[in-house]
Design a protein around this motif. Structure first.
Motif, PDB file in Angstrom:
ATOM      1  N   PHE A  26     -39.262  34.728-172.032  1.00  0.00           N
ATOM      2  CA  PHE A  26     -39.800  35.136-173.325  1.00  0.00           C
ATOM      3  C   PHE A  26     -38.635  35.416-174.272  1.00  0.00           C
ATOM      4  O   PHE A  26     -37.726  34.613-174.314  1.00  0.00           O
ATOM      5  N   ALA A  27     -38.629  36.488-175.010  1.00  0.00           N
ATOM      6  CA  ALA A  27     -37.552  36.776-175.973  1.00  0.00           C
ATOM      7  C   ALA A  27     -37.306  35.570-176.869  1.00  0.00           C
ATOM      8  O   ALA A  27     -38.234  35.077-177.482  1.00  0.00           O
ATOM      9  N   ILE A  28     -36.076  35.075-176.935  1.00  0.00           N
ATOM     10  CA  ILE A  28     -35.781  33.964-177.845  1.00  0.00           C
ATOM     11  C   ILE A  28     -35.920  32.600-177.169  1.00  0.00           C
ATOM     12  O   ILE A  28     -35.587  31.593-177.740  1.00  0.00           O
ATOM     13  N   SER A  29     -36.442  32.536-175.950  1.00  0.00           N
ATOM     14  CA  SER A  29     -36.473  31.293-175.178  1.00  0.00           C
ATOM     15  C   SER A  29     -37.386  30.186-175.691  1.00  0.00           C
ATOM     16  O   SER A  29     -36.972  29.052-175.645  1.00  0.00           O
ATOM     17  N   PRO A  30     -38.568  30.280-176.118  1.00  0.00           N
ATOM     18  CA  PRO A  30     -39.586  31.311-176.173  1.00  0.00           C
ATOM     19  C   PRO A  30     -40.335  31.525-174.859  1.00  0.00           C
ATOM     20  O   PRO A  30     -40.951  32.562-174.692  1.00  0.00           O
ATOM     21  N   LEU A  31     -40.316  30.598-173.889  1.00  0.00           N
ATOM     22  CA  LEU A  31     -41.011  30.848-172.624  1.00  0.00           C
ATOM     23  C   LEU A  31     -40.019  31.153-171.510  1.00  0.00           C
ATOM     24  O   LEU A  31     -40.119  32.165-170.844  1.00  0.00           O
ATOM     25  N   GLY A  32     -39.041  30.310-171.324  1.00  0.00           N
ATOM     26  CA  GLY A  32     -38.041  30.512-170.286  1.00  0.00           C
ATOM     27  C   GLY A  32     -36.831  29.645-170.560  1.00  0.00           C
ATOM     28  O   GLY A  32     -36.967  28.552-171.109  1.00  0.00           O
ATOM     29  N   SER A  33     -35.648  30.153-170.206  1.00  0.00           N
ATOM     30  CA  SER A  33     -34.436  29.362-170.429  1.00  0.00           C
ATOM     31  C   SER A  33     -33.328  29.793-169.486  1.00  0.00           C
ATOM     32  O   SER A  33     -33.374  30.881-168.907  1.00  0.00           O
ATOM     33  N   ILE A  34     -32.364  28.920-169.362  1.00  0.00           N
ATOM     34  CA  ILE A  34     -31.125  29.221-168.645  1.00  0.00           C
ATOM     35  C   ILE A  34     -30.030  29.212-169.697  1.00  0.00           C
ATOM     36  O   ILE A  34     -29.888  28.241-170.448  1.00  0.00           O
ATOM     37  N   ASN A  35     -29.260  30.304-169.768  1.00  0.00           N
ATOM     38  CA  ASN A  35     -28.273  30.472-170.832  1.00  0.00           C
ATOM     39  C   ASN A  35     -26.887  30.755-170.270  1.00  0.00           C
ATOM     40  O   ASN A  35     -26.746  31.309-169.186  1.00  0.00           O
ATOM     41  N   ILE A  36     -25.905  30.425-171.060  1.00  0.00           N
ATOM     42  CA  ILE A  36     -24.518  30.796-170.801  1.00  0.00           C
ATOM     43  C   ILE A  36     -24.169  31.867-171.827  1.00  0.00           C
ATOM     44  O   ILE A  36     -24.454  31.711-173.016  1.00  0.00           O
TER      45      ILE A  36
END
Length: 182
Positions: A26-36
């Protein structure tokens, strides 16, 4: 890190990593993400964090059959946040390195940060118009430091409130992230 100047000790915060990988929901993903996450600047009691990643969001035009096959989208979440240490670091360091202790100092420490920032997420759908989300970020981060050689590892959990703006609408969102230093 403890820096000694003249006869008194001055305690300075310096986060123990420069880069991390995180999973965000959620947050800024908007559903899901993998971030560095990368920390370009580190100050006495705070640091600046930049994040970028790749995420997924279900279909742009909901139908009863399946949201994913109806044009799921890809998101590119990016953000910049300022993180300020809010727990008593001086007390924690003094407790860990006190000469009065009869055992070795703890190899695990916990740090809390208040987080504020902004983010943007373009989302491209297969069968709908692309969207561009703008976010504010207010959050709380806990970092657990495992100070074990050859270099410390940091595991962190973030919870945040992310008011957003897209296509003339304001929304209040929230999210969580779990990460580990590289």
């Amino acid at each position: 890190m403890i820096v000694f100047e003249s006869s008194q000790a001055q305690i300075m915060y310096r986060t123990r990593y420069r880069a991390a990988v995180m999973v965000e929901s959620f947050a800024i993903s908007p559903l899901g993400s993998i971030n560095i996450e990368y920390l370009p600047v580190r100050w006495k009691n705070s640091f600046l964090a930049t994040r970028f990643g790749l995420g997924f969001i279900p279909g742009g035009n909901p139908t009863a059959i399946s949201m994913v096959t109806n044009g799921g989208g890809a998101s590119l979440p990016t953000s910049v946040t300022y993180n300020y240490l809010i727990n008593n670091l001086r007390k924690g360091i003094n407790r860990r390195v006190s000469l009065k202790c009869k055992s070795a100092p703890s190899k695990i420490a916990s740090e809390w940060f208040a987080e504020i920032g902004a983010g943007a997420t373009p989302v491209a759908y297969r069968s709908a118009e692309s969207r561009f989300y703008s976010f504010g970020i207010l959050g709380l981060r806990q970092q657990v430091v495992f100070d074990i050689p050859p270099h410390p590892r940091v595991v962190f959990l973030r919870a945040n409130l992310t008011p957003s703006y897209v296509e003339g609408k304001y929304e209040i969102r929230g999210g969580i992230s779990l990460g580990v230093s590289l």
